[in-house]
Design a protein around this motif. Sequence first.
Motif, mmCIF file in Angstrom:
data_model
loop_
_atom_site.group_PDB
_atom_site.id
_atom_site.type_symbol
_atom_site.label_atom_id
_atom_site.label_comp_id
_atom_site.label_asym_id
_atom_site.label_seq_id
_atom_site.Cartn_x
_atom_site.Cartn_y
_atom_site.Cartn_z
ATOM 1 N N VAL A 64 36.361 -17.678 17.525
ATOM 2 C CA VAL A 64 35.637 -17.380 18.765
ATOM 3 C C VAL A 64 34.175 -17.806 18.615
ATOM 4 O O VAL A 64 33.575 -18.328 19.558
ATOM 5 C CB VAL A 64 35.751 -15.880 19.127
ATOM 6 N N THR A 65 33.617 -17.633 17.436
ATOM 7 C CA THR A 65 32.234 -18.052 17.195
ATOM 8 C C THR A 65 32.084 -19.551 17.392
ATOM 9 O O THR A 65 31.142 -20.010 18.042
ATOM 10 C CB THR A 65 31.792 -17.660 15.762
ATOM 11 N N GLU A 66 33.018 -20.335 16.844
ATOM 12 C CA GLU A 66 32.976 -21.785 17.038
ATOM 13 C C GLU A 66 33.102 -22.130 18.520
ATOM 14 O O GLU A 66 32.407 -23.009 19.025
ATOM 15 C CB GLU A 66 34.092 -22.470 16.249
ATOM 16 N N LEU A 67 33.972 -21.425 19.194
ATOM 17 C CA LEU A 67 34.182 -21.656 20.620
ATOM 18 C C LEU A 67 32.888 -21.407 21.405
ATOM 19 O O LEU A 67 32.480 -22.228 22.228
ATOM 20 C CB LEU A 67 35.297 -20.732 21.118
ATOM 21 N N LEU A 68 32.226 -20.293 21.128
ATOM 22 C CA LEU A 68 30.999 -19.953 21.842
ATOM 23 C C LEU A 68 29.831 -20.875 21.474
ATOM 24 O O LEU A 68 28.983 -21.156 22.306
ATOM 25 C CB LEU A 68 30.618 -18.497 21.586
ATOM 26 N N ARG A 69 29.807 -21.344 20.233
ATOM 27 C CA ARG A 69 28.751 -22.283 19.821
ATOM 28 C C ARG A 69 29.019 -23.679 20.366
ATOM 29 O O ARG A 69 28.105 -24.488 20.484
ATOM 30 C CB ARG A 69 28.660 -22.346 18.305
ATOM 31 N N GLY A 70 30.294 -23.986 20.618
ATOM 32 C CA GLY A 70 30.637 -25.309 21.122
ATOM 33 C C GLY A 70 30.684 -26.356 20.034
ATOM 34 O O GLY A 70 30.532 -27.545 20.298
ATOM 35 N N GLU A 71 30.929 -25.911 18.802
ATOM 36 C CA GLU A 71 31.022 -26.838 17.671
ATOM 37 C C GLU A 71 31.751 -26.165 16.520
ATOM 38 O O GLU A 71 31.763 -24.942 16.411
ATOM 39 C CB GLU A 71 29.617 -27.281 17.230
ATOM 40 N N LYS A 72 32.343 -27.003 15.679
ATOM 41 C CA LYS A 72 33.011 -26.471 14.491
ATOM 42 C C LYS A 72 31.952 -26.059 13.483
ATOM 43 O O LYS A 72 30.885 -26.645 13.404
ATOM 44 C CB LYS A 72 33.934 -27.523 13.892
ATOM 45 N N ILE A 73 32.281 -25.025 12.715
ATOM 46 C CA ILE A 73 31.356 -24.491 11.726
ATOM 47 C C ILE A 73 31.911 -24.827 10.348
ATOM 48 O O ILE A 73 33.102 -24.629 10.082
ATOM 49 C CB ILE A 73 31.206 -22.965 11.877
ATOM 50 N N LYS A 77 29.594 -22.810 4.735
ATOM 51 C CA LYS A 77 28.313 -22.235 5.156
ATOM 52 C C LYS A 77 28.538 -20.839 5.736
ATOM 53 O O LYS A 77 29.431 -20.633 6.551
ATOM 54 C CB LYS A 77 27.690 -23.157 6.208
ATOM 55 N N ASN A 78 27.735 -19.898 5.302
ATOM 56 C CA ASN A 78 27.807 -18.554 5.871
ATOM 57 C C ASN A 78 27.138 -18.542 7.235
ATOM 58 O O ASN A 78 26.109 -19.181 7.441
ATOM 59 C CB ASN A 78 27.116 -17.535 4.960
ATOM 60 N N ILE A 79 27.719 -17.784 8.127
ATOM 61 C CA ILE A 79 27.163 -17.663 9.468
ATOM 62 C C ILE A 79 26.266 -16.442 9.498
ATOM 63 O O ILE A 79 26.628 -15.370 9.018
ATOM 64 C CB ILE A 79 28.286 -17.517 10.515
ATOM 65 N N ASP A 80 25.109 -16.612 10.068
ATOM 66 C CA ASP A 80 24.160 -15.522 10.201
ATOM 67 C C ASP A 80 24.752 -14.470 11.147
ATOM 68 O O ASP A 80 25.143 -14.783 12.267
ATOM 69 C CB ASP A 80 22.845 -16.069 10.742
ATOM 70 N N THR A 81 24.812 -13.219 10.691
ATOM 71 C CA THR A 81 25.395 -12.163 11.523
ATOM 72 C C THR A 81 24.590 -11.950 12.800
ATOM 73 O O THR A 81 25.148 -11.603 13.829
ATOM 74 C CB THR A 81 25.485 -10.826 10.756
ATOM 75 N N LYS A 82 23.285 -12.186 12.728
ATOM 76 C CA LYS A 82 22.457 -12.053 13.928
ATOM 77 C C LYS A 82 22.877 -13.081 14.980
ATOM 78 O O LYS A 82 22.969 -12.769 16.166
ATOM 79 C CB LYS A 82 20.985 -12.220 13.560
ATOM 80 N N GLU A 83 23.175 -14.298 14.533
ATOM 81 C CA GLU A 83 23.608 -15.338 15.471
ATOM 82 C C GLU A 83 24.954 -14.968 16.102
ATOM 83 O O GLU A 83 25.151 -15.140 17.300
ATOM 84 C CB GLU A 83 23.725 -16.690 14.773
ATOM 85 N N VAL A 84 25.872 -14.438 15.288
ATOM 86 C CA VAL A 84 27.182 -14.037 15.816
ATOM 87 C C VAL A 84 26.998 -12.916 16.837
ATOM 88 O O VAL A 84 27.604 -12.935 17.909
ATOM 89 C CB VAL A 84 28.132 -13.594 14.672
ATOM 90 N N GLU A 85 26.140 -11.944 16.508
ATOM 91 C CA GLU A 85 25.902 -10.847 17.438
ATOM 92 C C GLU A 85 25.302 -11.373 18.745
ATOM 93 O O GLU A 85 25.691 -10.945 19.825
ATOM 94 C CB GLU A 85 24.965 -9.811 16.823
ATOM 95 N N GLU A 86 24.371 -12.316 18.644
ATOM 96 C CA GLU A 86 23.771 -12.886 19.845
ATOM 97 C C GLU A 86 24.808 -13.643 20.674
ATOM 98 O O GLU A 86 24.770 -13.607 21.904
ATOM 99 C CB GLU A 86 22.610 -13.807 19.475
ATOM 100 N N LEU A 87 25.735 -14.322 20.016
ATOM 101 C CA LEU A 87 26.798 -15.020 20.739
ATOM 102 C C LEU A 87 27.682 -14.030 21.497
ATOM 103 O O LEU A 87 28.028 -14.244 22.656
ATOM 104 C CB LEU A 87 27.658 -15.846 19.779
#
Length: 181
Positions: A64-73, A77-87
């Motif tokens: 879902v994070t990749e979907l909301l960002r519009g790109e593959k992750i 690489k670790n994803i910043d939890t703040k970025e996930v929360e903002e998404l």
Amino acid sequence: MYQISNEKFGLFVTELRKEKNLTQKDLAEKLYVSDKTVSKWERGLSMPNVVLLIPIADILDVTVTELLRGEKIDTQKNIDTKEVEELVVGSLDMAVRNSIHQHRKNWILAYLLCFLISITEIIMLVVSGNSIAEMKDDILLVTGLMLLFGAWFCFFAKDILPTYYDANKINYVSQGILEYI
């Protein structure tokens, strides 16, 4: 706050759908929506309802994070939890705004219908022999005030939670000022 881009989301869904050899209609059938809805997503005109994000991600084999960002992750690489929360907050905020927009459209249609009924009522009263002077103090006054209040309510009233509730992320009455009553 990270802003979700409708266009980036749409291009990403189009790319993933084509990789899976799915048509818009195929994807729509799997999600129980119309192909026109999928087309709107892909053109960046709208975003899917929040409840559809997990099924879309599952069908297209992304998170879902990749979907909301519009790109593959990159999985390394670790994803910043703040970025996930903002998404997540951004997608929920978008869903609320879409709901408010739809409610506003419904209220405007209801107001226009009431306006037409009021005008028809006045015309019918005049045709039946009542003069405007006779109706001026009662029927026209009440009808005019109702239409004025309705116009204010439908076109100018804010349709969002008060600032206090927004600032404190409160979405239930029991979490707010009335919590202790």
